[in-house]
Motif scaffolding. Structure first.
Motif, PDB file in Angstrom:
ATOM      1  N   VAL A 133     -32.128 -27.229 -11.885  1.00 41.85           N
ATOM      2  CA  VAL A 133     -31.441 -25.988 -12.269  1.00 41.85           C
ATOM      3  C   VAL A 133     -30.754 -25.374 -11.049  1.00 41.85           C
ATOM      4  N   HIS A 134     -31.458 -25.380  -9.918  1.00 38.73           N
ATOM      5  CA  HIS A 134     -30.913 -24.792  -8.693  1.00 38.73           C
ATOM      6  C   HIS A 134     -29.632 -25.503  -8.261  1.00 38.73           C
ATOM      7  N   LEU A 135     -29.603 -26.826  -8.375  1.00 37.57           N
ATOM      8  CA  LEU A 135     -28.404 -27.578  -7.995  1.00 37.57           C
ATOM      9  C   LEU A 135     -27.197 -27.134  -8.814  1.00 37.57           C
ATOM     10  N   ARG A 136     -27.404 -26.944 -10.093  1.00 41.26           N
ATOM     11  CA  ARG A 136     -26.290 -26.565 -10.968  1.00 41.26           C
ATOM     12  C   ARG A 136     -25.851 -25.128 -10.719  1.00 41.26           C
ATOM     13  N   LEU A 137     -26.800 -24.231 -10.509  1.00 41.20           N
ATOM     14  CA  LEU A 137     -26.425 -22.849 -10.223  1.00 41.20           C
ATOM     15  C   LEU A 137     -25.740 -22.737  -8.870  1.00 41.20           C
ATOM     16  N   THR A 138     -26.147 -23.559  -7.912  1.00 40.55           N
ATOM     17  CA  THR A 138     -25.487 -23.571  -6.610  1.00 40.55           C
ATOM     18  C   THR A 138     -24.027 -23.972  -6.764  1.00 40.55           C
ATOM     19  N   GLU A 139     -23.773 -24.984  -7.596  1.00 41.12           N
ATOM     20  CA  GLU A 139     -22.395 -25.413  -7.830  1.00 41.12           C
ATOM     21  C   GLU A 139     -21.597 -24.322  -8.530  1.00 41.12           C
ATOM     22  N   LEU A 140     -22.229 -23.610  -9.471  1.00 44.26           N
ATOM     23  CA  LEU A 140     -21.543 -22.496 -10.120  1.00 44.26           C
ATOM     24  C   LEU A 140     -21.165 -21.426  -9.099  1.00 44.26           C
ATOM     25  N   CYS A 141     -22.098 -21.116  -8.191  1.00 38.76           N
ATOM     26  CA  CYS A 141     -21.805 -20.115  -7.164  1.00 38.76           C
ATOM     27  C   CYS A 141     -20.645 -20.565  -6.285  1.00 38.76           C
ATOM     28  N   ARG A 142     -20.612 -21.834  -5.911  1.00 45.38           N
ATOM     29  CA  ARG A 142     -19.502 -22.354  -5.095  1.00 45.38           C
ATOM     30  C   ARG A 142     -18.171 -22.180  -5.820  1.00 45.38           C
ATOM     31  N   ASP A 158     -28.829 -19.890  -1.562  1.00 45.76           N
ATOM     32  CA  ASP A 158     -29.675 -18.689  -1.602  1.00 45.76           C
ATOM     33  C   ASP A 158     -29.333 -17.827  -2.813  1.00 45.76           C
ATOM     34  N   THR A 159     -28.039 -17.704  -3.096  1.00 44.45           N
ATOM     35  CA  THR A 159     -27.607 -16.913  -4.251  1.00 44.45           C
ATOM     36  C   THR A 159     -28.130 -17.518  -5.542  1.00 44.45           C
ATOM     37  N   ALA A 160     -28.126 -18.849  -5.627  1.00 41.02           N
ATOM     38  CA  ALA A 160     -28.642 -19.530  -6.816  1.00 41.02           C
ATOM     39  C   ALA A 160     -30.121 -19.239  -7.015  1.00 41.02           C
ATOM     40  N   ARG A 161     -30.880 -19.148  -5.901  1.00 44.72           N
ATOM     41  CA  ARG A 161     -32.308 -18.804  -6.015  1.00 44.72           C
ATOM     42  C   ARG A 161     -32.478 -17.409  -6.622  1.00 44.72           C
ATOM     43  N   VAL A 162     -31.632 -16.494  -6.210  1.00 40.86           N
ATOM     44  CA  VAL A 162     -31.707 -15.137  -6.757  1.00 40.86           C
ATOM     45  C   VAL A 162     -31.382 -15.154  -8.256  1.00 40.86           C
ATOM     46  N   VAL A 163     -30.412 -15.967  -8.640  1.00 40.20           N
ATOM     47  CA  VAL A 163     -30.045 -16.059 -10.057  1.00 40.20           C
ATOM     48  C   VAL A 163     -31.209 -16.631 -10.874  1.00 40.20           C
ATOM     49  N   ILE A 164     -31.903 -17.653 -10.326  1.00 39.48           N
ATOM     50  CA  ILE A 164     -33.075 -18.211 -11.020  1.00 39.48           C
ATOM     51  C   ILE A 164     -34.130 -17.129 -11.215  1.00 39.48           C
ATOM     52  N   ALA A 165     -34.378 -16.344 -10.160  1.00 47.06           N
ATOM     53  CA  ALA A 165     -35.360 -15.263 -10.261  1.00 47.06           C
ATOM     54  C   ALA A 165     -34.939 -14.249 -11.312  1.00 47.06           C
ATOM     55  N   LEU A 166     -33.647 -13.965 -11.381  1.00 41.56           N
ATOM     56  CA  LEU A 166     -33.132 -13.020 -12.368  1.00 41.56           C
ATOM     57  C   LEU A 166     -33.341 -13.554 -13.781  1.00 41.56           C
ATOM     58  N   GLN A 168     -35.549 -15.780 -14.790  1.00 40.20           N
ATOM     59  CA  GLN A 168     -36.978 -15.789 -15.103  1.00 40.20           C
ATOM     60  C   GLN A 168     -37.475 -14.396 -15.477  1.00 40.20           C
ATOM     61  N   GLY A 169     -37.109 -13.398 -14.675  1.00 38.66           N
ATOM     62  CA  GLY A 169     -37.524 -12.036 -14.975  1.00 38.66           C
ATOM     63  C   GLY A 169     -36.935 -11.539 -16.283  1.00 38.66           C
ATOM     64  N   TRP A 170     -35.713 -11.931 -16.534  1.00 38.54           N
ATOM     65  CA  TRP A 170     -35.025 -11.554 -17.765  1.00 38.54           C
ATOM     66  C   TRP A 170     -35.803 -12.078 -18.974  1.00 38.54           C
ATOM     67  N   ILE A 171     -36.174 -13.369 -18.929  1.00 39.76           N
ATOM     68  CA  ILE A 171     -36.914 -13.986 -20.032  1.00 39.76           C
ATOM     69  C   ILE A 171     -38.265 -13.307 -20.229  1.00 39.76           C
ATOM     70  N   ILE A 172     -38.955 -13.013 -19.119  1.00 37.17           N
ATOM     71  CA  ILE A 172     -40.262 -12.359 -19.226  1.00 37.17           C
ATOM     72  C   ILE A 172     -40.129 -10.988 -19.892  1.00 37.17           C
ATOM     73  N   GLN A 173     -39.147 -10.201 -19.455  1.00 37.97           N
ATOM     74  CA  GLN A 173     -39.005  -8.867 -20.028  1.00 37.97           C
ATOM     75  C   GLN A 173     -38.586  -8.925 -21.488  1.00 37.97           C
ATOM     76  N   TRP A 174     -37.731  -9.880 -21.854  1.00 43.95           N
ATOM     77  CA  TRP A 174     -37.319  -9.996 -23.253  1.00 43.95           C
ATOM     78  C   TRP A 174     -38.532 -10.330 -24.121  1.00 43.95           C
ATOM     79  N   ASN A 175     -39.381 -11.239 -23.627  1.00 42.09           N
ATOM     80  CA  ASN A 175     -40.535 -11.664 -24.414  1.00 42.09           C
ATOM     81  C   ASN A 175     -41.646 -10.627 -24.453  1.00 42.09           C
ATOM     82  N   THR A 176     -41.769  -9.801 -23.410  1.00 42.14           N
ATOM     83  CA  THR A 176     -42.875  -8.838 -23.361  1.00 42.14           C
ATOM     84  C   THR A 176     -42.460  -7.431 -23.778  1.00 42.14           C
TER      85      THR A 176
END
Length: 206
Positions: A133-142, A158-166, A168-176
């Motif tokens: 997932v990180h590889l693909r998001l990194t390419e999107l950021c580029r 690094d930006t892709a890592r932040v997007v992954i965290a976003l 993940q948090g998004w999914i958790i909040q939607w589900n909870t």
């Protein structure tokens, strides 16, 4: 192996995974037993164990399927000739994730992430999946940087890592916290990522 036999095997594997998905979404990983899965699938213990040796194997397979769904969504965006603005892309990716219970997307993902804290083998498997997932998001950021949408000084990895965290948090909040939380996050993401109209012109006009 004959093609029809391979198709039968894949259909049976999918049948078992679908049954496990229902059981896990209903009762959680730890309150679900293998007999629960047998009953939901309508299969004997031997038929299920032929494909999955235990509950841990089912959890890993579900993590793989869930992550592959996200990868497929990202691949589809990367294959497009034109990328939508990031403030539209991120909400679309989250909303396109298939639901596993009710209307909440990726309902089992938080359970998988929690399980990685006690199962090193699952943690290693999930880390590898998130790496894809990180590889693909990194390419999107580029690509967004090349289009002048993102700051060219940002590190795309690094930006892709932040997007992954976003995500993940998004999914958790939607589900909870439900749909209202999703809508609030969507609005916040769009406000944060949207580029100001006529940016840079105010100084010139003055």
């Amino acid at each position: 192996m004959p093609k029809v036999s391979e198709e039968h095997r894949e259909a049976r594997r999918r049948q078992i995974l679908d049954a496990a998905w229902v059981c896990f979404a209903r009762n959680g990983f730890h309150k679900t037993s293998m007999p629960d899965v047998f009953a939901e699938a309508g299969l004997s213990a031997g038929a299920v164990y032929r494909y999955f040796p235990g509950k841990e194997a089912l959890i890993t397979a579900i993590a793989e399927v869930s992550t592959q769904q996200l990868i497929d969504l990202l691949d589809a965006r990367l294959a497009a000739d034109v990328l939508p603005p990031p403030e539209e892309l991120l909400p679309a990716i989250v909303e396109d994730l298939p639901a596993t219970g009710g209307t909440d997307p990726a309902a089992l993902a938080p359970q998988v992430w929690s399980e990685t804290m006690r199962d090193p083998r699952l943690a290693a498997a999930v880390a590898g999946m998130l790496g894809d997932v990180h590889l693909r998001l990194t390419e999107l950021c580029r690509r967004y940087q090349a289009a002048g949408v993102l700051d060219p000084g940002l590190d795309p990895g690094d930006t892709a890592r932040v997007v992954i965290a976003l995500i993940q948090g998004w999914i958790i909040q939607w589900n909870t916290m439900g749909l209202a939380a999703h809508q609030q996050i969507t609005a916040g993401v769009r406000a944060l990522l949207a580029r100001p109209r006529n940016a840079g012109q105010s100084g010139q006009d003055g």
